[in-house]
Design a protein around this motif. Sequence first.
Motif, PDB file in Angstrom:
ATOM      1  N   LYS A  13       0.835  -1.210   0.000  1.00 32.70           N
ATOM      2  CA  LYS A  13       0.000   0.000   0.000  1.00 32.70           C
ATOM      3  C   LYS A  13       0.867   1.256   0.000  1.00 32.70           C
ATOM      4  O   LYS A  13       0.563   2.235  -0.694  1.00 32.70           O
ATOM      5  CB  LYS A  13      -0.951   0.016   1.200  1.00 32.70           C
ATOM      6  N   MET A  14       1.961   1.243   0.749  1.00 39.92           N
ATOM      7  CA  MET A  14       2.874   2.378   0.762  1.00 39.92           C
ATOM      8  C   MET A  14       3.508   2.568  -0.616  1.00 39.92           C
ATOM      9  O   MET A  14       3.669   3.700  -1.086  1.00 39.92           O
ATOM     10  CB  MET A  14       3.942   2.191   1.841  1.00 39.92           C
ATOM     11  N   TYR A  15       3.851   1.471  -1.264  1.00 43.12           N
ATOM     12  CA  TYR A  15       4.421   1.509  -2.606  1.00 43.12           C
ATOM     13  C   TYR A  15       3.407   2.102  -3.593  1.00 43.12           C
ATOM     14  O   TYR A  15       3.750   2.954  -4.419  1.00 43.12           O
ATOM     15  CB  TYR A  15       4.844   0.106  -3.019  1.00 43.12           C
ATOM     16  N   GLU A  16       2.156   1.677  -3.498  1.00 51.01           N
ATOM     17  CA  GLU A  16       1.109   2.215  -4.369  1.00 51.01           C
ATOM     18  C   GLU A  16       0.927   3.707  -4.133  1.00 51.01           C
ATOM     19  O   GLU A  16       0.733   4.475  -5.086  1.00 51.01           O
ATOM     20  CB  GLU A  16      -0.199   1.459  -4.143  1.00 51.01           C
ATOM     21  N   ASN A  17       0.998   4.131  -2.869  1.00 48.61           N
ATOM     22  CA  ASN A  17       0.906   5.560  -2.558  1.00 48.61           C
ATOM     23  C   ASN A  17       2.073   6.312  -3.186  1.00 48.61           C
ATOM     24  O   ASN A  17       1.905   7.414  -3.711  1.00 48.61           O
ATOM     25  CB  ASN A  17       0.900   5.795  -1.047  1.00 48.61           C
ATOM     26  N   GLN A  18       3.266   5.731  -3.137  1.00 51.70           N
ATOM     27  CA  GLN A  18       4.446   6.355  -3.723  1.00 51.70           C
ATOM     28  C   GLN A  18       4.241   6.565  -5.221  1.00 51.70           C
ATOM     29  O   GLN A  18       4.554   7.629  -5.748  1.00 51.70           O
ATOM     30  CB  GLN A  18       5.683   5.506  -3.477  1.00 51.70           C
ATOM     31  N   LEU A  19       3.722   5.558  -5.883  1.00 51.47           N
ATOM     32  CA  LEU A  19       3.485   5.680  -7.330  1.00 51.47           C
ATOM     33  C   LEU A  19       2.440   6.750  -7.638  1.00 51.47           C
ATOM     34  O   LEU A  19       2.590   7.516  -8.599  1.00 51.47           O
ATOM     35  CB  LEU A  19       3.049   4.335  -7.911  1.00 51.47           C
ATOM     36  N   ALA A  20       1.409   6.825  -6.815  1.00 52.60           N
ATOM     37  CA  ALA A  20       0.371   7.833  -7.018  1.00 52.60           C
ATOM     38  C   ALA A  20       0.927   9.237  -6.793  1.00 52.60           C
ATOM     39  O   ALA A  20       0.644  10.164  -7.575  1.00 52.60           O
ATOM     40  CB  ALA A  20      -0.806   7.574  -6.076  1.00 52.60           C
ATOM     41  N   LEU A  21       1.733   9.394  -5.763  1.00 51.33           N
ATOM     42  CA  LEU A  21       2.346  10.698  -5.507  1.00 51.33           C
ATOM     43  C   LEU A  21       3.321  11.082  -6.625  1.00 51.33           C
ATOM     44  O   LEU A  21       3.383  12.244  -7.030  1.00 51.33           O
ATOM     45  CB  LEU A  21       3.070  10.690  -4.157  1.00 51.33           C
ATOM     46  N   GLU A  22       4.051  10.105  -7.110  1.00 57.39           N
ATOM     47  CA  GLU A  22       4.971  10.351  -8.222  1.00 57.39           C
ATOM     48  C   GLU A  22       4.206  10.870  -9.442  1.00 57.39           C
ATOM     49  O   GLU A  22       4.618  11.843 -10.086  1.00 57.39           O
ATOM     50  CB  GLU A  22       5.726   9.076  -8.574  1.00 57.39           C
ATOM     51  N   ALA A  23       3.087  10.248  -9.744  1.00 56.49           N
ATOM     52  CA  ALA A  23       2.279  10.676 -10.881  1.00 56.49           C
ATOM     53  C   ALA A  23       1.724  12.080 -10.664  1.00 56.49           C
ATOM     54  O   ALA A  23       1.721  12.905 -11.593  1.00 56.49           O
ATOM     55  CB  ALA A  23       1.135   9.684 -11.111  1.00 56.49           C
ATOM     56  N   ALA A  24       1.277  12.378  -9.453  1.00 56.94           N
ATOM     57  CA  ALA A  24       0.729  13.700  -9.164  1.00 56.94           C
ATOM     58  C   ALA A  24       1.807  14.777  -9.268  1.00 56.94           C
ATOM     59  O   ALA A  24       1.577  15.855  -9.841  1.00 56.94           O
ATOM     60  CB  ALA A  24       0.103  13.711  -7.769  1.00 56.94           C
ATOM     61  N   VAL A  25       2.994  14.487  -8.746  1.00 60.38           N
ATOM     62  CA  VAL A  25       4.091  15.453  -8.814  1.00 60.38           C
ATOM     63  C   VAL A  25       4.496  15.674 -10.269  1.00 60.38           C
ATOM     64  O   VAL A  25       4.780  16.804 -10.679  1.00 60.38           O
ATOM     65  CB  VAL A  25       5.285  14.984  -7.942  1.00 60.38           C
ATOM     66  N   MET A  26       4.502  14.629 -11.065  1.00 63.86           N
ATOM     67  CA  MET A  26       4.854  14.782 -12.477  1.00 63.86           C
ATOM     68  C   MET A  26       3.823  15.660 -13.186  1.00 63.86           C
ATOM     69  O   MET A  26       4.182  16.516 -14.004  1.00 63.86           O
ATOM     70  CB  MET A  26       4.951  13.419 -13.170  1.00 63.86           C
ATOM     71  N   GLU A  27       2.568  15.466 -12.869  1.00 64.37           N
ATOM     72  CA  GLU A  27       1.516  16.293 -13.474  1.00 64.37           C
ATOM     73  C   GLU A  27       1.725  17.762 -13.121  1.00 64.37           C
ATOM     74  O   GLU A  27       1.649  18.639 -13.993  1.00 64.37           O
ATOM     75  CB  GLU A  27       0.137  15.829 -12.983  1.00 64.37           C
ATOM     76  N   LEU A  28       2.029  18.045 -11.868  1.00 60.07           N
ATOM     77  CA  LEU A  28       2.288  19.423 -11.448  1.00 60.07           C
ATOM     78  C   LEU A  28       3.546  19.980 -12.121  1.00 60.07           C
ATOM     79  O   LEU A  28       3.590  21.148 -12.501  1.00 60.07           O
ATOM     80  CB  LEU A  28       2.426  19.493  -9.929  1.00 60.07           C
ATOM     81  N   THR A  29       4.541  19.134 -12.275  1.00 60.78           N
ATOM     82  CA  THR A  29       5.783  19.549 -12.931  1.00 60.78           C
ATOM     83  C   THR A  29       5.521  19.944 -14.376  1.00 60.78           C
ATOM     84  O   THR A  29       6.046  20.962 -14.847  1.00 60.78           O
ATOM     85  CB  THR A  29       6.824  18.411 -12.868  1.00 60.78           C
TER      86      THR A  29
END
Length: 71
Positions: A13-29
Amino acid sequence: MAHEYSLSNLLEKMYENQLALEAAVMELTLRLEQQGSVEVGENVRGALEAIGENAGHIKQGLARLRKSEAG
């Protein structure tokens, strides 16, 4: 029910959260870069690269943990 809260499930679950945060940060970038913040985008991409590299190690560790829990 106890298996639902096992260490491997928690880490998954922590790994899945990491991937979701990575995607969100990339979108903001991408948005920042479109607005001209190229240097900020480059800095964030460097951090995201480290996250991506670590993701492979995390996934392998999870696979080994799941195997040891099953055996």
